[in-house]
Every structure is written in structure tokens, then in C-alpha cells.
Design a protein around this motif. Structure first.
Motif, PDB file in Angstrom:
ATOM      1  N   GLY A 186       0.811  -1.212   0.000  1.00 54.89           N
ATOM      2  CA  GLY A 186       0.000   0.000   0.000  1.00 54.89           C
ATOM      3  C   GLY A 186       0.843   1.261   0.000  1.00 54.89           C
ATOM      4  O   GLY A 186       0.542   2.222  -0.732  1.00 54.89           O
ATOM      5  N   ALA A 215       2.429   1.641  -3.484  1.00 56.21           N
ATOM      6  CA  ALA A 215       1.438   2.025  -4.493  1.00 56.21           C
ATOM      7  C   ALA A 215       1.014   3.486  -4.333  1.00 56.21           C
ATOM      8  O   ALA A 215       0.831   4.210  -5.323  1.00 56.21           O
ATOM      9  CB  ALA A 215       0.221   1.108  -4.394  1.00 56.21           C
ATOM     10  N   ARG A 216       0.856   3.923  -3.088  1.00 56.18           N
ATOM     11  CA  ARG A 216       0.467   5.335  -2.873  1.00 56.18           C
ATOM     12  C   ARG A 216       1.590   6.292  -3.267  1.00 56.18           C
ATOM     13  O   ARG A 216       1.337   7.355  -3.838  1.00 56.18           O
ATOM     14  CB  ARG A 216       0.080   5.535  -1.405  1.00 56.18           C
ATOM     15  N   LEU A 262       2.111   5.418  -7.452  1.00 57.64           N
ATOM     16  CA  LEU A 262       0.970   5.500  -8.362  1.00 57.64           C
ATOM     17  C   LEU A 262      -0.151   6.378  -7.846  1.00 57.64           C
ATOM     18  O   LEU A 262      -1.083   6.702  -8.591  1.00 57.64           O
ATOM     19  CB  LEU A 262       0.418   4.079  -8.621  1.00 57.64           C
ATOM     20  N   GLY A 263      -0.082   6.716  -6.573  1.00 58.28           N
ATOM     21  CA  GLY A 263      -1.128   7.570  -6.023  1.00 58.28           C
ATOM     22  C   GLY A 263      -2.443   6.861  -5.795  1.00 58.28           C
ATOM     23  O   GLY A 263      -3.489   7.522  -5.735  1.00 58.28           O
ATOM     24  N   VAL A 264      -2.438   5.551  -5.701  1.00 54.70           N
ATOM     25  CA  VAL A 264      -3.657   4.773  -5.467  1.00 54.70           C
ATOM     26  C   VAL A 264      -3.452   3.901  -4.233  1.00 54.70           C
ATOM     27  O   VAL A 264      -2.334   3.564  -3.858  1.00 54.70           O
ATOM     28  CB  VAL A 264      -4.014   3.894  -6.679  1.00 54.70           C
ATOM     29  N   ASP A 265      -4.560   3.548  -3.607  1.00 53.66           N
ATOM     30  CA  ASP A 265      -4.520   2.668  -2.444  1.00 53.66           C
ATOM     31  C   ASP A 265      -5.122   1.317  -2.842  1.00 53.66           C
ATOM     32  O   ASP A 265      -6.336   1.206  -3.051  1.00 53.66           O
ATOM     33  CB  ASP A 265      -5.309   3.275  -1.290  1.00 53.66           C
ATOM     34  N   PRO A 266      -4.316   0.276  -2.982  1.00 55.47           N
ATOM     35  CA  PRO A 266      -4.851  -1.011  -3.433  1.00 55.47           C
ATOM     36  C   PRO A 266      -5.624  -1.757  -2.366  1.00 55.47           C
ATOM     37  O   PRO A 266      -6.279  -2.771  -2.660  1.00 55.47           O
ATOM     38  CB  PRO A 266      -3.581  -1.779  -3.826  1.00 55.47           C
TER      39      PRO A 266
END
Length: 550
Positions: free
Chosen positions: A403, A406-407, A410-414
């Protein structure tokens, strides 16, 4: 030109590395558990050591002592009766005595709680016979007790002792019994002076397996009001959200497992057994006459009736009534599909990894690979709750790391990829049941002469080609048996599934646990019956193997 041996070592290196990686995966939950336990504060540990562990440990020791005595007594007794004597129904009872293995411990507790409830069928019938109208006037002692837990667990776990002890009795040399007869020893004295001393290793191994299952149990202990270490781990994590405390209790359980295995080996450290294989033959069964033969029949039939027939009949009756009333709900069908898919995928992974470890051990019989082999088989010796908690800690840490990455990138929270997708649960199944696959596949491979490997090599077949064209076809029965055993164990597994299942994901086992915890026993009868029916399959396999060996 390089010699064949270095080429073999070079090509087999990938198998050795894969085997080492699998062993490391099994070891990770144990290391994660130890790491999390160390993180707990000193004050927290002192609280657990003062208020939680003493009671839970005392309850666990009493439960294990009672179950160990009961399983050893029942298993050894019925094994001796069907091996040493001939009486009506003996041949049928030889395999029927294995049937309680099909009933998981949490289902036996669920069934008897329903049957022996103050408003249940048994107590209602007793009051009707005695002329009482309500439970306030007459009721039997509550089965929710330590005594009830010992009796019920003993009724379904005694086959762990019966199976190896009967095999030991059958393979003991008949000349030992004949010599004892010439010295004026009765058949009863032969049991105490000859048969039991020779069967002590089998009794110890079978009892140890029964005690491992007792320690792993979570459903039956909770239903019957026994506050064991396993229950303490589960409630500390789920109810109190205290992961460090749960890890500390689980670590104490792991030390108890190590102590149990060490004690079993220490008890047999100076014992040596030597029987000449050429002269070994089964003892002649002594025909029983009169009341003795029917007494032997009833003694052997009683654990089958209490451990399998009564629960199966009750479940079938309740399931049929439930089906007539409401049919099969969409929820139950979805849970059955979840159970089948999860068990099938886990079985495929366990078989593949077991094949890698067993084949690497065949390619490299050196001591180092044997250590890897033992580490890879470590998971089966650990209760499911301990292993699941270690997987939860490791998978949770990896999820958090993924997490963060990714944050940042990619700026996303998987989210929780491993725990939320069920991969963590599959990982727990892999580590827990890998030993079954390794043992069965290894047993199949040991029956193939190594000369076949040499012949294949001279014909130009490599390691993978030899495995595909020779080893797998010849060990197909062993691989299939391993797959069946792993699949059924995955279906029945409760403790790891309770801790690691994703949100809104239920299996037949967790469905039954939830309904029984709420007291709605009739809702879970269909799920319990399905688990028992599938559980009969490996029992049939064991019975066929036993008959072919007998």
C-alpha cells in the motif's frame, strides 16, 4: 565433456532452490509470530501471564490429558479386539471403527449440543418416559463442561490411535504369541506383557496426533465452554483487537507443541524393536463363544454409534426437515461453492509444492535437503490458529508495504490485497497441509527403483522429462490420495478460516460455526451434513488400504 553427475546437480539446482523457497514460506509465519510477540509491551505480557495464561493453560492441559487417556484406551482396546479375536461383525467393524474420522470435532460438539439440549429430542424423550412435563422438573447435567468436551473429542479422535496400533498388532510376529502360549500365558496376559510393549511406539504416535488435533480445536472447545489456549488466542485478537497479546499466547502454544513432540520422542528414546520380516505373520484370531462374543461386538460398536452413526442420523434428519421447510438457500449454495473452489485451488497448490519438495529430496538425498524437507513439513505440527495468526501478521505487513509503495508511486490505495482476496487464507492452507502432500508423494516415489532414473538418463531424458514420463504415472495413486486428503482437510478447516477469510466470505465450516454460536442449530444441519459426507471419502480410502494390507 562434463560428466553426468555435475550436469544432474546443475539441472536439479532449480528443484533444490524451489524446495528451499517453499520451506522458507512455511517458516515465515513462525518468524512473524515470534517478531510480533516480542513487540508486545512488558506490562501487557505480565497481564496475560497473570490473568489469562494460567487458567487457559490449566484448561488445555486437563483437556489434553483426558482426551489422550480416552483415545489411547478406546483406540488400543478396539484394535486388540478386532485383531486378536473373532466374533460376529468383526470384519465390518474393522473399517467402521474409522468412520468417526469423518466427523470434525466442532461438528460432534454441535450435534450433541442440539441432541442433548434441555428441549432437545433426547431429554424430551427421557422426561416423557419418567412422567415429567418440563425441564424445570427434570433435566440432565449440561454437556457444556470439561467432561463433555473430553468425551466428545475422544469419540472422534480415537481412530488416530486405532489405525497405527491395529497395524502394529497385525504385523507383530505370530511366533512371539505362540511362544507366550507355550509358557502358559493367557491371551489377556499376552496383551499386557507382549502386545502392548511392542505397540508403545504406535500408541505414542497416535495419541500425539490426537492431542495435536485437540490443541488445534476451536469450535468444540468454545461450544462446550472450555477456555483453552486456542480460544484465548482467537478472543484476544478478534474480541480485544490485541494482536501482540494473541501472538504471545500463540507462541506459548507453540512451545507446548514442541514440548509434546519432545516428550513423545524422549519416552521412546531407549526402545528398540526388531522383528524378522521373513518370519513375521499375523497372529491367529481366537474365536469367542457365548456372551463374550456379543460383548466384544458391543464394545467395538459403541464408539462407532456414538462417534458417527448417531451424529450422522441426527444431521440427516435435521437437514431433511430443513430442506422440506425452506429448500436449499442461495446463501448456502454460495458458501458451498466458496468451499469447493477454495479447497480445490489450495489442493492444487499444495500438491504442486509437495511434489517439488519430495522430488528435490529424491534428487538430493543429502542431509541439507532432509533439513529443508523437515522445515517444509513443519506446518502440520502447528495448530491452525497459531499458523493463521503468523500468516495474518506476515500478510498484513506485506499488504501495508504494498500500500505504501502504491500510494507513493501511483497515487492509489490497493487495499488489503493478500488478506482481502483470500490469498492469505490459501497461504495458510498451503503451509498447514503441505506435509500431507510431501509424505504421500514421497511414499509413491520411494516405490520407484532408482534404476528407472538411470535408465531414463541413458536414453536422454532430463529431470523434468523423467518426472513426467516415469515418476508421475507410477506414483499417480499416491498423488491422487494426497489430493483427496488435502481437499477434505481444507473443507473441514475452521480455525485458520475464521481468522483469515475475507469480509463477507463464508465457507460451510464458518457458516456452521456462526449458526451454532448463535444457537440456531437447525440452520447449520445441511452444511454439517455436507462436510461429514465429503469427510467419509478419505475414510473409505483408509479402509481399502487397511484391507489390502490385512
Amino acid at each position: 565433456m562434463p560428466s553426468p553427475a555435475p550436469i544432474l546437480r546443475l539441472r536439479g539446482g532449480s528443484w533444490a532452490m524451489a524446495s528451499l523457497l517453499i520451506a522458507a514460506l512455511v517458516l515465515v509465519p513462525v518468524l512473524a509470530l515470534a517478531w510480533q510477540a516480542v513487540q508486545g509491551s512488558e506490562g501487557l505480557w505480565s497481564h496475560l501471564a497473570r490473568h489469562v495464561l494460567p487458567h487457559a493453560l490449566g484448561q488445555t492441559v486437563i483437556l489434553m490429558a483426558g482426551v489422550g487417556f480416552l483415545t489411547a484406551t478406546i483406540g488400543t482396546g478396539v484394535a486388540w479386539l478386532v485383531t486378536a479375536y473373532d466374533f460376529p461383525g468383526r470384519r465390518s467393524l474393522e473399517w467402521a471403527l474409522l468412520l468417526p474420522l469423518a466427523v470434525p470435532t466442532y461438528i460432534i460438539a454441535y450435534v450433541y449440543l442440539d441432541m442433548l439440549h434441555p428441549l432437545g429430542p433426547f431429554q424430551s424423550a427421557v422426561r416423557a418416559v419418567l412422567g415429567f412435563e418440563s425441564p424445570r422438573e427434570f433435566r440432565l447435567p449440561d454437556i457444556r463442561s470439561m467432561t463433555g468436551a473430553i468425551l466428545l473429542l475422544g469419540l472422534v479422535l480415537y481412530p488416530y490411535v486405532y489405525l497405527p496400533v491395529r497395524a502394529m498388532f497385525m504385523t507383530q510376529a505370530a511366533n512371539l504369541v505362540e511362544v507366550a502360549h507355550t509358557l502358559g500365558t493367557t491371551r489377556r496376559q499376552i496383551l499386557w506383557r507382549v502386545a502392548l510393549p511392542l505397540a508403545r511406539p504406535a500408541i505414542a504416535v497416535g495419541t500425539s496426533l490426537a492431542l495435536m488435533e485437540t490443541l488445534n480445536d476451536i469450535g468444540a472447545s468454545e461450544f462446550l465452554g472450555v477456555r483453552s489456549l486456542t480460544i484465548s488466542v482467537y478472543t484476544t485478537w478478534v474480541t480485544r483487537s490485541d494482536l501482540a497479546g494473541a501472538a504471545q499466547i500463540a507462541l506459548a502454544m507453540l512451545l507446548l507443541v514442541v514440548a509434546l513432540v519432545s516428550l513423545e520422542r524422549w519416552a521412546r528414546r531407549k526402545q528398540r524393536y526388531s522383528v524378522t520380516a521373513q518370519r513375521a505373520r499375523s497372529m491367529a484370531r481366537q474365536p469367542l463363544k457365548g456372551a463374550a462374543r456379543w460383548m466384544a461386538f458391543c464394545i467395538c460398536l459403541l464408539p462407532v454409534v456414538l462417534g458417527f452413526i448417531l451424529p450422522a442420523v441426527h444431521l440427516a434428519t435435521e437437514a431433511w426437515e430443513r430442506f422440506q421447510f425452506a429448500g436449499l438457500s442461495a446463501r448456502l449454495l454460495a458458501e458451498a461453492r466458496n468451499t469447493f473452489v477454495l479447497s480445490a485451488l489450495a489442493t492444487a497448490a499444495v500438491l504442486a509444492c509437495g511434489l517439488v519438495v519430495a522430488y528435490a529430496a529424491r534428487l538430493f538425498p543429502q542431509r541439507g535437503m532432509q533439513v529443508v524437507h523437515r522445515v517444509a513439513s513443519l506446518g502440520y505440527a502447528m495448530p491452525g490458529t497459531i499458523l493463521a495468526l503468523g500468516v495474518l501478521i506476515a500478510a498484513g505487513g506485506l499488504d501495508r508495504w504494498i500500500g505504501h509503495v502504491a500510494r507513493d508511486m501511483l497515487g492509489v490505495d490497493p487495499g488489503l490485497l493478500l488478506i482481502g482476496s483470500g490469498l492469505a487464507l490459501g497461504y495458510a492452507y498451503l503451509a498447514r497441509f503441505l506435509a500431507i502432500s510431501i509424505g504421500s508423494v514421497e511414499a509413491g516415489l520411494t516405490r520407484i527403483p532408482r534404476s528407472y532414473d538411470h535408465s531414463a538418463r541413458t536414453l536422454g531424458h532430463g529431470i523434468g522429462s523423467t518426472l513426467r514420463h516415469i515418476h508421475l504415472p507410477l506414483s499417480r495413486a499416491a498423488v491422487a490420495a494426497a489430493g483427496l486428503l488435502v481437499f477434505v482437510d481444507c473443507m473441514k478447516e475452521l480455525s485458520a478460516t475464521l481468522l483469515l477469510r475475507p469480509l463477507n466470505f463464508e465457507t460451510l465450516a464458518t457458516h456452521l460455526y456462526g449458526e451454532a454460536a448463535r444457537g440456531t442449530y437447525e440452520e447449520a444441519a445441511v452444511a454439517a451434513l455436507a462436510i461429514v459426507v465429503v469427510g467419509i471419502l478419505p475414510v473409505i480410502l483408509l479402509a481399502r488400504v487397511g484391507r489390502s494390507n490385512g
